[in-house]
Write a protein that holds these residues in place. Structure first.
Motif, PDB file in Angstrom:
ATOM      1  N   LYS A 228      -2.594   6.237   0.510  1.00 46.94           N
ATOM      2  CA  LYS A 228      -1.764   5.475  -0.438  1.00 46.94           C
ATOM      3  C   LYS A 228      -0.290   5.857  -0.301  1.00 46.94           C
ATOM      4  O   LYS A 228       0.595   5.008  -0.409  1.00 46.94           O
ATOM      5  N   LYS A 231       1.186   4.121   2.649  1.00 52.09           N
ATOM      6  CA  LYS A 231       1.375   2.700   2.340  1.00 52.09           C
ATOM      7  C   LYS A 231       2.596   2.515   1.439  1.00 52.09           C
ATOM      8  O   LYS A 231       3.417   1.614   1.646  1.00 52.09           O
ATOM      9  N   ARG A 238       0.150   2.295  10.192  1.00 51.02           N
ATOM     10  CA  ARG A 238      -0.555   3.379   9.480  1.00 51.02           C
ATOM     11  C   ARG A 238      -1.935   3.501  10.104  1.00 51.02           C
ATOM     12  O   ARG A 238      -2.780   2.638   9.953  1.00 51.02           O
ATOM     13  N   GLY A 265      -6.243  -2.870   3.720  1.00 48.92           N
ATOM     14  CA  GLY A 265      -4.840  -2.514   3.919  1.00 48.92           C
ATOM     15  C   GLY A 265      -4.552  -1.034   3.779  1.00 48.92           C
ATOM     16  O   GLY A 265      -3.395  -0.621   3.678  1.00 48.92           O
ATOM     17  N   THR A 268      -3.546   0.129   9.218  1.00 49.56           N
ATOM     18  CA  THR A 268      -3.233  -1.030  10.067  1.00 49.56           C
ATOM     19  C   THR A 268      -3.950  -0.926  11.409  1.00 49.56           C
ATOM     20  O   THR A 268      -4.127  -1.918  12.100  1.00 49.56           O
TER      21      THR A 268
END
Length: 468
Positions: A228, A231, A238, A265, A268
């Motif tokens: 997280k 992100k 990532r 998500g 990636t």
């Protein structure tokens, strides 16, 4: 001083591994090659195969009679020298009184030379039959999980623009990692549903609690926070790496985890790291990934053709339902698309079949180390990877995991998550008194001094080290 577990220690699982399990594995390998020799019409392949059978039989004799450890022959792969250097350090240690981790790796590396030095058998996987049969026997779990995964992906895509409840997102991440942890021991009743709406109900189910009580260490919140954070920082790339363990159903659930991370998500790119040679019976080779995808693309012949055992028993497998075929086709389309677009990457490296602890990775494999530093999270699957992370040493079980992995821990630039069901003696990160409590349970080892509770895969750890 840290002592590696030894095949000479009667209180260690290494003792019975060397005396019982290794001869059985070699017997199965001999049977496998013999079956292939019998089935081939190619005389050159037959002759070479018979010589390989003879070499395997000689190796079995060496193990059972504790013969001196022969150097690995130069088969064109530079790691033979790494093994032979370690052999020199071991001095007079033999099969039945030496470092368990080294000897087990050495056993499989020796086996691989019999094939790599051949002409007709170079790419032969002696364990492929076992892998395929195990995956076929996992049919109910494969089909159940395919249906759940398809629903999950649809839900994630429908909600893509919405702001998720982070607690629900966190629980979903935990669910996916736990499915991945238990591999083919997964209790599919855990997967009643994987929608956001029902995730709270799932969290409270009896089945969930039952499995959770066997997880001795759960550091998943820290791993989720690492993803997280990356992100939130807006990183364009990532990456999550998965150092694979077993083929078959476990690879299948690893792909479920990879697909989920990409769809949700949280990553990636996902890089999968298989082994380069047949390894510890069931470990993933690059060919296993290709074979798994092809089975998903055309599952009816695979699931409806009787196995050898079923043929002997006159059993005909049930036809595959159209809905199950459609669900598996969906998985194939998803994963092959990720692979084609470069989001799901297969990256073998000979380093993963070295006999040394991963402590040495930053020095021994500088290119691999630099590459791994680009990852937000490196997931090490299974028991052997855990043994290598911790050096397979007799640590005090309360030693913190980041301390026990030494050069791979704090300051390494690596965030590491180990998902491991316990099938060996080494364990770290336990709260004080927990090891003694588990030894006191039925079959746990009692006063013998043996950590028998850690041998059967019933207990698990999910250990994290933040090294970035």
């Amino acid at each position: 001083m840290l002592t590696p577990y030894s095949t000479g220690d009667k209180n260690s699982f290494a003792w019975q591994t060397a005396r019982v399990r290794w001869p059985v594995i070699l017997t199965q390998a001999i049977d496998d090659v013999y079956r292939t020799v019998s089935a081939t019409k190619d005389e050159a392949k037959q002759e070479e195969g018979k010589k390989i059978v003879e070499k395997l039989a000689n190796l079995k004799y060496e193990v059972q009679h504790d013969r001196p450890l022969a150097p690995i022959e130069d088969d064109g792969f530079p790691d033979f020298a790494v093994y032979n250097e370690e052999l020199k350090k071991m001095g007079s240690a033999g099969w039945l009184n030496g470092s368990w981790l080294f000897l087990e790796c050495y056993l499989y590396r020796r086996i691989s030379t019999f094939f790599s030095q051949s002409k007709q058998w170079k790419d032969y996987d002696i364990f492929n039959r076992q892998k395929i049969n195990t995956f076929r026997s996992s049919r109910p779990a494969v089909l159940e999980l395919a249906a759940r995964y398809k629903e999950l992906v649809k839900d994630l895509r429908a909600d893509k623009e919405a702001t998720h409840d982070e607690e629900a997102e966190r629980l979903l991440f935990s669910e996916m990692c736990e499915v991945c942890l238990w591999g083919n021991a997964t209790d599919l009743s855990l997967l009643t549903t994987l929608t956001y709406e029902d995730i709270q109900k799932l969290q409270g189910s009896e089945a969930r609690k039952s499995a959770e009580k066997n997880i001795l260490i759960n550091d998943l919140p820290a791993a989720f926070d690492a993803l997280k954070k990356a992100k939130a920082e807006g990183k364009a790339e990532r990456r999550v790496d998965i150092i694979l363990d077993n083929a078959g159903f476990e690879l299948y659930v690893d792909l479920v985890l990879a697909g989920y991370l990409l769809t949700a998500g949280l990553a990636t790119h996902v890089v999968l790291h298989p082994k380069s040679i047949p390894w510890f019976v069931s470990d993933v080779l690059p060919s296993d990934f290709a074979e798994t995808l092809s089975l998903l693309a055309n599952p009816k012949p695979f699931y409806e053709t009787p196995s050898d055992d079923e043929q002997l028993q006159g059993i005909t497998p049930a036809p595959l339902a159209a809905v199950d075929e459609a669900n598996l086709a969906f998985l194939f389309q998803e994963w092959s698309k990720f692979h084609a677009e470069g989001q799901l990457i297969i990256r073998p490296n000979r380093y993963w079949t070295r006999p040394t602890p991963f402590w040495n990775l930053p020095e021994e494999a500088k290119d691999l180390y630099e590459d791994l530093k680009a990852s937000e999270l490196i997931v090490f699957k299974g028991d052997l990877n855990y043994r290598k992370l911790t050096g397979d040493c007799d640590w005090d079980p309360t030693t913190p995991f980041p301390e026990a992995i030494k050069g791979m821990g704090p300051g390494s630039g690596l965030n590491i998550l180990s998902l491991r069901t316990c099938k060996a003696d080494v364990v770290v990160g336990l709260p004080p008194g927990k090891d003694e409590e588990l030894k006191a349970t039925e079959g746990g080892g009692g006063d013998s001094g043996a950590r028998q509770w850690g041998w059967n895969g019933k207990w698990a750890v999910m250990s994290f080290s933040g090294g970035k």
